[in-house]
Design an enzyme around this catalytic site. Structure first.
Site, PDB file in Angstrom:
ATOM      1  N   LYS A  19       0.849  -1.193   0.000  1.00 33.78           N
ATOM      2  CA  LYS A  19       0.000   0.000   0.000  1.00 33.78           C
ATOM      3  C   LYS A  19       0.882   1.239   0.000  1.00 33.78           C
ATOM      4  O   LYS A  19       1.882   1.288   0.707  1.00 33.78           O
ATOM      5  CB  LYS A  19      -0.893  -0.018   1.245  1.00 33.78           C
ATOM      6  N   LYS A  69      -7.535  -5.884  -1.470  1.00 37.33           N
ATOM      7  CA  LYS A  69      -8.232  -5.058  -0.491  1.00 37.33           C
ATOM      8  C   LYS A  69      -8.952  -3.901  -1.181  1.00 37.33           C
ATOM      9  O   LYS A  69      -8.344  -3.165  -1.968  1.00 37.33           O
ATOM     10  CB  LYS A  69      -7.255  -4.526   0.551  1.00 37.33           C
TER      11      LYS A  69
END
Length: 245
Positions: A28, A89
């Site tokens: 991320k 995600k």
């Protein structure tokens, strides 16, 4: 026993985290928002680089921050899923059309993609009954994580521990992998682990406080040590390894 997830901003940070043995490395980009995405090519290259590593952590990757429109969310999720990452995600906010987005992603789940919904505690009401957990389970999602969109305040400033416990219980009742994150500190680990989520997620605590800073090995050691010292009270069955079959 609750495990932990470490958010990784770039490939150079991975060797700093592997010795601490997090259960999940979450790819991320913190400089690009709450769920800023890595480039798909970098995710795929990281998967290849770690594929032969014995006992490697699972890898998750975010799709980026997108409005709750199926035409934005579904292609982004499919692009990240194509890298072969273990978990994809996807952030869900109450504004827009989250239910339509969930429905649009159901075919991807049917293809074997392991998707984890990220629900933002500072955007949704502090009541699991207001969250689309049943709809996520029906669509074939693998898990649901409660996080924060804003990082000024930690998760426990938005939902109290009783509400977080209800979230964990509700998510487990739907057979979903469950996680808690959002500017968590080392001091939060004992109380939140006692709620028995599958994972607690960290970024800022691994950087010495600022999530956009680099990984600090001493901060990583503090998080790992806190987990190593947890009592094994009532272990929950661990989720099976992700499968695309």
């Amino acid at each position: 026993m609750t495990g932990w997830l470490a958010s990784v901003a770039n490939p150079a940070e991975i060797p700093l985290l592997l010795p601490a043995a997090p259960g999940i490395l979450d790819l991320k980009d913190p400089s690009a928002g709450a769920l800023g995405a890595w480039a798909a090519d970098d995710i795929a290259a990281t998967m290849r680089a770690l594929a032969a590593l014995p006992g490697r952590p699972w890898l998750s990757a975010t799709i980026g921050d997108h409005p709750m429109r199926p035409e934005a969310v579904e292609p982004a999720a499919r692009r990240i899923a194509a890298t072969g990452v273990d978990f994809v995600k996807i952030g869900f906010a109450p504004d827009g059309a989250p239910d339509r987005c969930i429905d649009a992603l159901a075919p991807l789940a049917a293809e074997g993609v392991q998707m984890v919904a990220v629900l933002f505690a500072d955007l949704w009401p502090p009541d699991p009954g207001c969250l689309p957990i049943d709809r996520l389970a029906a669509a074939g999602f693998r898990g649901a994580m409660l996080d924060t969109a804003g990082k000024r305040h930690g998760l426990r400033r938005h939902w109290d521990d009783a509400q977080l416990s209800n979230f964990v219980c509700c998510t487990r009742a739907h057979n979903l992998l469950t996680g808690l994150a959002g500017s968590l500190r080392v001091a939060d680990i004992p109380a939140l682990s006692a709620l028995s989520p599958d994972y607690l997620g960290f970024r800022g605590a691994l950087c010495g406080g600022e999530r956009t800073a680099g990984i600090d090995p001493q901060a990583v050691a503090r998080v790992a040590t806190a987990f190593a010292g947890l009592p094994d009270l009532t272990p929950q069955p661990r989720p099976s390894a992700p499968s695309r079959s």
